[in-house]
Structure formats: C-alpha cells, structure tokens
Design a protein around this motif. Structure first.
Motif: not given
Length: 127
Positions: A64-65, A79-80, A114-118, A120-121
């Motif tokens: 988020r940051e 991600y949006c 990394d997994g959370w970001r992927a 969310l993307v």
C-alpha cells in the motif's frame, strides 16, 4: 462449519498490527494451507495464526505504501484498487487461494509482499 471457523481464524490475518516480515511467499502459502487443513482445530494454533497475521499485515502495509508513494510522485501505480470506502472484502480462504495461484509463478525467494502485489495487480489492474 469447518470453512467458517477457518475463515474466522484467517480473517484476522488482515486485522492485526504489522511487524517485521520474515517468511517467503511459498512458506506463507505452505503454512496457511497446513493451518487450513486443520479445520476447526486451527483455532488452537494461535501462535501460527498470529505469525501469518503479522506477515500478511506487513506485506499489505508495504505494498500500500509503495502504491501511495507512486501516486504522490505522479507515477502510475502497479495496481488501482477501488476508491477509499469502497473496499473489496476478501475472505481468508480467497486470499490463500489467490496466493497459491500467484506462488506458482513466483521464484522461491519471493516475499509475501511480492505475492500480495502480484495478486492485487491481477485483481485491480490500472486502466
């Protein structure tokens, strides 16, 4: 009942203050899956639940940051998500399921962030 108790146990994954991250995405998924397999007995593994909660919150905060910093700097975020107040609720089982799918495409040393970001993307692409 088994699913609802697991959901209750893992829902707290996103409801506890974050601490330092220390496990890889693959370790997180393996530990979450093992906890899930315990069914209602998972509630007796509070230390494991707490470790997963801490890891997930730390990853969520980091990602988020990163997004907020990109927006502040005028860059396109990775991600949006929906607007503030219109959040999408994800249960613990859904998060674990999605992270399992993401983990299959990530290197062994990938972090939970990394997994959370992927995830969310994939879930909230920027248009």
């Amino acid at each position: 009942m088994k699913k609802s108790l697991l959901a209750l146990a893992l829902t707290a994954v996103v409801a506890t203050p974050a601490m330092a991250a220390s496990m890889t995405l693959h370790q997180f998924v393996a530990r979450g899956t093992a906890l899930e397999k315990k069914g209602p007995m998972a509630l007796f593994h509070r230390g494991e639940i707490k470790a997963l909660q801490t890891e997930m919150l730390s990853a969520g905060k980091q990602v988020r940051e990163e997004r907020m910093a990109a927006e502040k700097a005028g860059r396109k975020p990775t991600y949006c998500p929906p607007a503030e107040g219109k959040g999408v609720k994800m249960g613990a089982q859904e998060v674990l399921k999605e992270l399992r799918l993401v983990a299959a495409t990530q290197p062994k040393n990938a972090t939970v962030a990394d997994g959370w970001r992927a995830m969310l993307v994939k879930k909230f692409p920027c248009r």
